[in-house]
Design a protein around this motif. Structure first.
Motif, PDB file in Angstrom:
ATOM      1  N   SER A  61     -20.009  -2.062 -21.080  1.00 10.81           N
ATOM      2  CA  SER A  61     -21.395  -2.528 -21.014  1.00 10.81           C
ATOM      3  C   SER A  61     -21.525  -3.955 -21.538  1.00 10.81           C
ATOM      4  CB  SER A  61     -22.301  -1.585 -21.815  1.00 10.81           C
ATOM      5  OG  SER A  61     -23.627  -2.054 -21.785  1.00 10.81           O
ATOM      6  N   LEU A  62     -20.829  -4.283 -22.606  1.00  8.74           N
ATOM      7  CA  LEU A  62     -20.879  -5.644 -23.135  1.00  8.74           C
ATOM      8  C   LEU A  62     -20.476  -6.653 -22.063  1.00  8.74           C
ATOM      9  CD1 LEU A  62     -21.008  -7.853 -25.381  1.00  8.74           C
ATOM     10  CD2 LEU A  62     -18.583  -7.356 -25.759  1.00  8.74           C
ATOM     11  N   TYR A  63     -19.324  -6.422 -21.448  1.00  6.14           N
ATOM     12  CA  TYR A  63     -18.819  -7.389 -20.468  1.00  6.14           C
ATOM     13  C   TYR A  63     -19.625  -7.387 -19.167  1.00  6.14           C
ATOM     14  CZ  TYR A  63     -15.034  -8.344 -23.615  1.00  6.14           C
ATOM     15  OH  TYR A  63     -14.307  -8.733 -24.714  1.00  6.14           O
ATOM     16  N   LYS A  64     -20.083  -6.209 -18.740  1.00  2.93           N
ATOM     17  CA  LYS A  64     -20.807  -6.113 -17.472  1.00  2.93           C
ATOM     18  C   LYS A  64     -22.287  -6.463 -17.628  1.00  2.93           C
ATOM     19  CE  LYS A  64     -21.670  -2.919 -13.667  1.00  2.93           C
ATOM     20  NZ  LYS A  64     -21.438  -1.571 -13.157  1.00  2.93           N
ATOM     21  N   ASP A  65     -22.974  -5.776 -18.527  1.00  2.00           N
ATOM     22  CA  ASP A  65     -24.432  -5.898 -18.625  1.00  2.00           C
ATOM     23  C   ASP A  65     -24.888  -7.090 -19.460  1.00  2.00           C
ATOM     24  OD1 ASP A  65     -24.511  -3.539 -17.120  1.00  2.00           O
ATOM     25  OD2 ASP A  65     -24.526  -2.287 -18.926  1.00  2.00           O
ATOM     26  N   VAL A  66     -24.148  -7.420 -20.509  1.00  2.00           N
ATOM     27  CA  VAL A  66     -24.552  -8.517 -21.389  1.00  2.00           C
ATOM     28  C   VAL A  66     -23.974  -9.849 -20.909  1.00  2.00           C
ATOM     29  CG1 VAL A  66     -24.495  -9.413 -23.745  1.00  2.00           C
ATOM     30  CG2 VAL A  66     -24.805  -6.954 -23.358  1.00  2.00           C
ATOM     31  N   LEU A  67     -22.672  -9.861 -20.609  1.00  2.00           N
ATOM     32  CA  LEU A  67     -22.009 -11.114 -20.236  1.00  2.00           C
ATOM     33  C   LEU A  67     -21.957 -11.344 -18.726  1.00  2.00           C
ATOM     34  CD1 LEU A  67     -19.105 -11.038 -22.849  1.00  2.00           C
ATOM     35  CD2 LEU A  67     -21.282 -12.270 -22.988  1.00  2.00           C
ATOM     36  N   GLY A  68     -22.266 -10.324 -17.932  1.00  4.89           N
ATOM     37  CA  GLY A  68     -22.343 -10.485 -16.484  1.00  4.89           C
ATOM     38  C   GLY A  68     -21.015 -10.559 -15.752  1.00  4.89           C
ATOM     39  N   ALA A  69     -19.969 -10.015 -16.351  1.00  5.04           N
ATOM     40  CA  ALA A  69     -18.647 -10.058 -15.715  1.00  5.04           C
ATOM     41  C   ALA A  69     -18.497  -8.923 -14.707  1.00  5.04           C
ATOM     42  CB  ALA A  69     -17.545  -9.956 -16.774  1.00  5.04           C
ATOM     43  N   GLN A  70     -17.552  -9.099 -13.799  1.00  9.33           N
ATOM     44  CA  GLN A  70     -17.173  -8.036 -12.869  1.00  9.33           C
ATOM     45  C   GLN A  70     -16.210  -7.115 -13.612  1.00  9.33           C
ATOM     46  OE1 GLN A  70     -15.258  -9.418  -9.319  1.00  9.33           O
ATOM     47  NE2 GLN A  70     -15.148  -7.386  -8.416  1.00  9.33           N
ATOM     48  N   VAL A  71     -16.551  -5.836 -13.684  1.00 12.98           N
ATOM     49  CA  VAL A  71     -15.786  -4.864 -14.466  1.00 12.98           C
ATOM     50  C   VAL A  71     -15.323  -3.741 -13.544  1.00 12.98           C
ATOM     51  CG1 VAL A  71     -15.905  -3.246 -16.405  1.00 12.98           C
ATOM     52  CG2 VAL A  71     -17.097  -5.441 -16.552  1.00 12.98           C
ATOM     53  N   SER A  72     -14.048  -3.376 -13.638  1.00 13.80           N
ATOM     54  CA  SER A  72     -13.488  -2.319 -12.789  1.00 13.80           C
ATOM     55  C   SER A  72     -13.919  -0.946 -13.275  1.00 13.80           C
ATOM     56  CB  SER A  72     -11.963  -2.399 -12.792  1.00 13.80           C
ATOM     57  OG  SER A  72     -11.439  -1.909 -14.019  1.00 13.80           O
ATOM     58  N   GLU A  73     -13.599   0.036 -12.474  1.00 14.14           N
ATOM     59  CA  GLU A  73     -13.774   1.429 -12.882  1.00 14.14           C
ATOM     60  C   GLU A  73     -12.704   1.771 -13.920  1.00 14.14           C
ATOM     61  OE1 GLU A  73     -16.227   3.527 -11.878  1.00 14.14           O
ATOM     62  OE2 GLU A  73     -17.044   1.770 -10.838  1.00 14.14           O
ATOM     63  N   THR A  74     -12.935   2.818 -14.671  1.00 19.58           N
ATOM     64  CA  THR A  74     -11.957   3.299 -15.646  1.00 19.58           C
ATOM     65  C   THR A  74     -10.826   4.015 -14.912  1.00 19.58           C
ATOM     66  OG1 THR A  74     -13.703   3.596 -17.279  1.00 19.58           O
ATOM     67  CG2 THR A  74     -11.632   4.773 -17.675  1.00 19.58           C
ATOM     68  N   VAL A  75      -9.597   3.695 -15.299  1.00 15.09           N
ATOM     69  CA  VAL A  75      -8.412   4.324 -14.705  1.00 15.09           C
ATOM     70  C   VAL A  75      -7.586   4.926 -15.834  1.00 15.09           C
ATOM     71  CG1 VAL A  75      -6.281   3.918 -13.407  1.00 15.09           C
ATOM     72  CG2 VAL A  75      -8.380   2.699 -12.772  1.00 15.09           C
ATOM     73  N   ALA A  76      -7.200   6.179 -15.661  1.00 17.36           N
ATOM     74  CA  ALA A  76      -6.336   6.845 -16.634  1.00 17.36           C
ATOM     75  C   ALA A  76      -4.875   6.560 -16.286  1.00 17.36           C
ATOM     76  CB  ALA A  76      -6.582   8.349 -16.615  1.00 17.36           C
ATOM     77  N   LEU A  77      -4.100   6.198 -17.286  1.00 17.49           N
ATOM     78  CA  LEU A  77      -2.654   5.994 -17.121  1.00 17.49           C
ATOM     79  C   LEU A  77      -1.928   6.908 -18.108  1.00 17.49           C
ATOM     80  CD1 LEU A  77      -2.467   2.087 -16.893  1.00 17.49           C
ATOM     81  CD2 LEU A  77      -2.310   3.726 -15.027  1.00 17.49           C
ATOM     82  N   PRO A  78      -1.742   8.167 -17.749  1.00 15.73           N
ATOM     83  CA  PRO A  78      -1.126   9.126 -18.679  1.00 15.73           C
ATOM     84  C   PRO A  78       0.258   8.712 -19.160  1.00 15.73           C
ATOM     85  CG  PRO A  78      -2.018  10.239 -16.741  1.00 15.73           C
ATOM     86  CD  PRO A  78      -2.112   8.775 -16.480  1.00 15.73           C
ATOM     87  N   GLU A  79       1.048   8.054 -18.301  1.00 10.75           N
ATOM     88  CA  GLU A  79       2.394   7.641 -18.704  1.00 10.75           C
ATOM     89  C   GLU A  79       2.358   6.656 -19.876  1.00 10.75           C
ATOM     90  OE1 GLU A  79       6.397   5.570 -16.845  1.00 10.75           O
ATOM     91  OE2 GLU A  79       4.923   6.437 -15.480  1.00 10.75           O
ATOM     92  N   HIS A  80       1.272   5.891 -19.974  1.00  8.67           N
ATOM     93  CA  HIS A  80       1.119   4.933 -21.067  1.00  8.67           C
ATOM     94  C   HIS A  80       0.184   5.449 -22.161  1.00  8.67           C
ATOM     95  CE1 HIS A  80       3.248   1.642 -19.013  1.00  8.67           C
ATOM     96  NE2 HIS A  80       2.724   2.147 -17.912  1.00  8.67           N
ATOM     97  N   GLY A  81      -0.485   6.579 -21.916  1.00  6.73           N
ATOM     98  CA  GLY A  81      -1.384   7.151 -22.915  1.00  6.73           C
ATOM     99  C   GLY A  81      -2.672   6.366 -23.099  1.00  6.73           C
ATOM    100  N   VAL A  82      -3.169   5.763 -22.008  1.00  8.26           N
ATOM    101  CA  VAL A  82      -4.373   4.933 -22.130  1.00  8.26           C
ATOM    102  C   VAL A  82      -5.309   5.110 -20.941  1.00  8.26           C
ATOM    103  CG1 VAL A  82      -3.251   3.127 -23.509  1.00  8.26           C
ATOM    104  CG2 VAL A  82      -3.300   2.915 -21.019  1.00  8.26           C
ATOM    105  N   TYR A  83      -6.570   4.793 -21.201  1.00  9.81           N
ATOM    106  CA  TYR A  83      -7.540   4.513 -20.154  1.00  9.81           C
ATOM    107  C   TYR A  83      -7.630   2.996 -20.087  1.00  9.81           C
ATOM    108  CZ  TYR A  83      -9.292   9.327 -20.465  1.00  9.81           C
ATOM    109  OH  TYR A  83      -9.417  10.693 -20.457  1.00  9.81           O
ATOM    110  N   THR A  84      -7.716   2.443 -18.883  1.00 12.83           N
ATOM    111  CA  THR A  84      -7.835   0.995 -18.741  1.00 12.83           C
ATOM    112  C   THR A  84      -9.057   0.632 -17.911  1.00 12.83           C
ATOM    113  OG1 THR A  84      -6.518   0.853 -16.726  1.00 12.83           O
ATOM    114  CG2 THR A  84      -5.329   0.671 -18.800  1.00 12.83           C
ATOM    115  N   VAL A  85      -9.617  -0.515 -18.256  1.00 16.75           N
ATOM    116  CA  VAL A  85     -10.698  -1.134 -17.493  1.00 16.75           C
ATOM    117  C   VAL A  85     -10.371  -2.621 -17.459  1.00 16.75           C
ATOM    118  CG1 VAL A  85     -13.143  -1.769 -17.529  1.00 16.75           C
ATOM    119  CG2 VAL A  85     -12.448   0.551 -18.149  1.00 16.75           C
ATOM    120  N   PHE A  86     -10.479  -3.237 -16.289  1.00 14.00           N
ATOM    121  CA  PHE A  86     -10.211  -4.668 -16.187  1.00 14.00           C
ATOM    122  C   PHE A  86     -11.503  -5.453 -16.018  1.00 14.00           C
ATOM    123  CE2 PHE A  86      -5.963  -3.127 -15.428  1.00 14.00           C
ATOM    124  CZ  PHE A  86      -5.207  -4.054 -16.141  1.00 14.00           C
TER     125      PHE A  86
END
Length: 174
Positions: A61-86
């Motif tokens: 929300s900070l990057y998308k709604d406040v700063l107006g950046a283009q933000v990706s959907e959340t992607v789960a990467l189980p092999e790395h143990g993380v959720y990522t958003v770009f």
């Protein structure tokens, strides 16, 4: 006044003409190339800076709604143990990281850094296997025996922060 400007311009031109042969000699000599190691691989551009976040939705929300950046959907990467958003920044990206499971390296990072923070930088390389071989010869520790597929669907490796002046460095196949 025109005469003094003319004399100043002539003086500058003389200095530039005198410096040019010296500069050409320096550039054509091996003095610069001797400091640059020859590698079978090459570092490329900064791909992203990764930030561990305790609350992924708030960070998005900070990057998308406040700063107006283009933000990706959340992607789960189980092999790395993380959720990522770009977060797209034009010349590079930010990668927001959130733990996926208790054994996530991001979970342990957030235990030490409750509000989150910079986790790693990612630099592209043109040949990840050659980079691994040469870095091992140079006693740079790699945190896995083989590259894993990263968030962009490309092979990645991580270099030990103690060998990289305190920075966790990710190398990604370009």
């Amino acid at each position: 006044m025109a005469a003094s400007l003319g004399r100043a311009a002539a003086g500058l031109l003389t200095r530039l003409q005198t410096s040019a042969p010296t500069l050409r000699t320096l550039l054509s000599s091996n003095s610069f190339s001797q400091n640059v190691p020859s590698c079978l691989w090459k570092l490329g551009r900064l791909n992203h800076v990764a930030i561990a976040v305790p609350d992924l939705e708030k960070a998005q929300s900070l990057y998308k709604d406040v700063l107006g950046a283009q933000v990706s959907e959340t992607v789960a990467l189980p092999e790395h143990g993380v959720y990522t958003v770009f977060v797209e920044l034009g010349n590079t990206k930010l990668e927001l990281l959130h733990p996926l499971g208790e054994k996530s390296p991001i979970a342990s990072f957030l235990q030490k850094n409750k509000t989150g923070g910079m986790h790693h930088i990612c630099i592209e390389v043109d040949d990840i296997k050659a980079a691994m071989a040469e870095l091992k010869k140079k006693k740079i520790r790699i945190l896995s025996e083989e590259p894993k597929i990263g968030a962009h669907g490309k092979p990645v490796i991580f270099l030990h922060p103690k060998d990289c002046h305190g920075v966790l460095v990710e190398l990604e196949q370009a």
